[in-house]
Write a protein that holds these residues in place. Sequence first.
Motif, PDB file in Angstrom:
ATOM      1  N   PRO A 237      46.564  44.921  33.385  1.00 31.72           N
ATOM      2  CA  PRO A 237      46.668  43.584  32.805  1.00 31.72           C
ATOM      3  C   PRO A 237      46.102  43.538  31.396  1.00 31.72           C
ATOM      4  O   PRO A 237      45.323  44.410  30.991  1.00 31.72           O
ATOM      5  N   GLY A 238      46.524  42.524  30.650  1.00 34.24           N
ATOM      6  CA  GLY A 238      46.186  42.460  29.244  1.00 34.24           C
ATOM      7  C   GLY A 238      44.715  42.178  28.986  1.00 34.24           C
ATOM      8  O   GLY A 238      43.966  41.739  29.869  1.00 34.24           O
ATOM      9  N   MET A 239      44.311  42.436  27.747  1.00 41.33           N
ATOM     10  CA  MET A 239      42.944  42.176  27.335  1.00 41.33           C
ATOM     11  C   MET A 239      42.642  40.687  27.408  1.00 41.33           C
ATOM     12  O   MET A 239      43.502  39.839  27.126  1.00 41.33           O
ATOM     13  N   ASN A 240      41.416  40.336  27.807  1.00 44.62           N
ATOM     14  CA  ASN A 240      40.962  38.949  27.788  1.00 44.62           C
ATOM     15  C   ASN A 240      40.581  38.561  26.358  1.00 44.62           C
ATOM     16  O   ASN A 240      39.884  39.318  25.675  1.00 44.62           O
ATOM     17  N   LEU A 298      41.209  32.804  41.535  1.00 49.62           N
ATOM     18  CA  LEU A 298      42.263  33.567  42.208  1.00 49.62           C
ATOM     19  C   LEU A 298      41.769  34.978  42.503  1.00 49.62           C
ATOM     20  O   LEU A 298      41.115  35.600  41.671  1.00 49.62           O
ATOM     21  N   ILE A 299      42.101  35.463  43.693  1.00 47.53           N
ATOM     22  CA  ILE A 299      41.800  36.839  44.097  1.00 47.53           C
ATOM     23  C   ILE A 299      43.124  37.538  44.398  1.00 47.53           C
ATOM     24  O   ILE A 299      43.922  37.061  45.199  1.00 47.53           O
ATOM     25  N   ALA A 304      43.892  49.676  45.755  1.00 53.34           N
ATOM     26  CA  ALA A 304      42.851  50.454  45.083  1.00 53.34           C
ATOM     27  C   ALA A 304      41.933  49.568  44.260  1.00 53.34           C
ATOM     28  O   ALA A 304      40.758  49.870  44.073  1.00 53.34           O
ATOM     29  N   GLU A 305      42.472  48.450  43.764  1.00 56.66           N
ATOM     30  CA  GLU A 305      41.702  47.551  42.915  1.00 56.66           C
ATOM     31  C   GLU A 305      41.891  46.109  43.363  1.00 56.66           C
ATOM     32  O   GLU A 305      42.817  45.787  44.118  1.00 56.66           O
ATOM     33  N   THR A 306      41.003  45.254  42.866  1.00 53.13           N
ATOM     34  CA  THR A 306      41.137  43.810  43.087  1.00 53.13           C
ATOM     35  C   THR A 306      41.028  43.110  41.738  1.00 53.13           C
ATOM     36  O   THR A 306      40.111  43.381  40.962  1.00 53.13           O
ATOM     37  N   GLN A 307      41.998  42.238  41.465  1.00 50.39           N
ATOM     38  CA  GLN A 307      41.959  41.457  40.229  1.00 50.39           C
ATOM     39  C   GLN A 307      41.393  40.080  40.538  1.00 50.39           C
ATOM     40  O   GLN A 307      41.881  39.381  41.423  1.00 50.39           O
ATOM     41  N   ILE A 308      40.365  39.726  39.797  1.00 55.75           N
ATOM     42  CA  ILE A 308      39.682  38.452  39.994  1.00 55.75           C
ATOM     43  C   ILE A 308      39.896  37.591  38.759  1.00 55.75           C
ATOM     44  O   ILE A 308      39.522  37.970  37.648  1.00 55.75           O
ATOM     45  N   VAL A 318      40.321  37.601  33.416  1.00 53.88           N
ATOM     46  CA  VAL A 318      40.634  38.468  34.550  1.00 53.88           C
ATOM     47  C   VAL A 318      39.678  39.654  34.540  1.00 53.88           C
ATOM     48  O   VAL A 318      39.445  40.267  33.496  1.00 53.88           O
ATOM     49  N   ALA A 319      39.119  39.953  35.702  1.00 51.93           N
ATOM     50  CA  ALA A 319      38.283  41.139  35.884  1.00 51.93           C
ATOM     51  C   ALA A 319      38.930  42.024  36.940  1.00 51.93           C
ATOM     52  O   ALA A 319      39.424  41.524  37.962  1.00 51.93           O
ATOM     53  N   THR A 320      38.962  43.326  36.695  1.00 45.43           N
ATOM     54  CA  THR A 320      39.498  44.286  37.654  1.00 45.43           C
ATOM     55  C   THR A 320      38.355  45.120  38.200  1.00 45.43           C
ATOM     56  O   THR A 320      37.631  45.767  37.438  1.00 45.43           O
ATOM     57  N   VAL A 321      38.180  45.106  39.521  1.00 46.40           N
ATOM     58  CA  VAL A 321      37.074  45.843  40.146  1.00 46.40           C
ATOM     59  C   VAL A 321      37.612  46.713  41.273  1.00 46.40           C
ATOM     60  O   VAL A 321      38.642  46.409  41.879  1.00 46.40           O
ATOM     61  N   ARG A 322      36.910  47.804  41.550  1.00 44.30           N
ATOM     62  CA  ARG A 322      37.278  48.685  42.655  1.00 44.30           C
ATOM     63  C   ARG A 322      36.514  48.351  43.928  1.00 44.30           C
ATOM     64  O   ARG A 322      36.954  48.691  45.025  1.00 44.30           O
TER      65      ARG A 322
END
Length: 355
Positions: A237-240, A298-299, A304-308, A318-322
């Motif tokens: 996903p794009g840069m914040n 939104l979750i 493999a990852e979760t976008q928050i 948006v934050a991407t965490v493993r």
Amino acid sequence: MASVSVANARKNYGHLEILHGVDIDIQDGEFVILVGPSGCGKSTLLRMIAGLEEISGGRISIGGRVVNDVAPKERDIAMVFQSYALYPHMTVEANMGFSLRLAKAPKEEIKARVREAAQILGLEKLLDRHPRNLSGGQRQRVAMGRAIVRQPQVFLFDEPLSNLDAKLRVQMRSEIKQLHQRLKTTTIYVTHDQIEAMTMADKIVVMRDGHVEQIGSPLDLYDSPANLFVAGFIGSPGMNFIKGQISADGPIEFVANGGARLPIPAHVPFTRGQQVIYGIRPEHLTINQGGAQADVTLIEPTGAETQITAGLGNVQIVATVRDRLALRAGDLISIAPDLTKVQLFDAVSEKALRG
């Protein structure tokens, strides 16, 4: 194989200028991708290199020879189109060897070259078929094979995967990259898909509105974008992006328009009170380890990852965490950026602030 040089290239349609002095140097054997949104001029530039569009100003050279006034068939290039452009009444073998027959090459040479290309592309068992009996991926391989048999100095690809489904596009990306690694022929490839550009290119040329915004390796563009446009276009996903300013007094920090406060890297040049845009990629944010408060909206687990997605003041980020965090919409979390990965852009010029 050959190098390609584009110097101050311009393209006009009447009084409308489409390309505004483009400069690109492509080394012998390089895989270069022209990427940008629709209408940025990338396909026009490719067609100019091929000789299918006249150049209005500047110079295009292939292998050290200026080709501005050289006919397409004499430029020693081969082009693969989005639409495959296969002859429906011809077999795969006839399609692949057609250009050699036009050039009156000996029959044995044509057969040998076609067989060699078919072996490279896994088409040996399909040589007697017609295009109507092939899948989309197989048709694209035939189009590539037709280009390979010519043994050109330069391959030109004009969005060749856009008609394929998502899974097949991934497969064909890999096959084209492996083909280049095997043949080592200079390749210029046009796409609007930044994932294709990132995964395939040795060098990426990012274009917008007929201008070159930045040239560099995929990771150079990802890690050190020259401006806001490149930073937003490269990466998924794009840069914040968060609008705000450097604090006018007190601790030196970024103050978002919505009131949130974030730390800034010490090496970035700025002035107190300067209007800036704070850029941070989703994977460079950590959750619940100190930082600014944000409301989860939104979750999106992908495995493999979760976008928050969370509200930070008046902006959604948006934050991407493993880690598999037990979160749901409405939860309050803290978000902290990796300061070594923060990008600051001047709000007026949109250029990156560099130390």
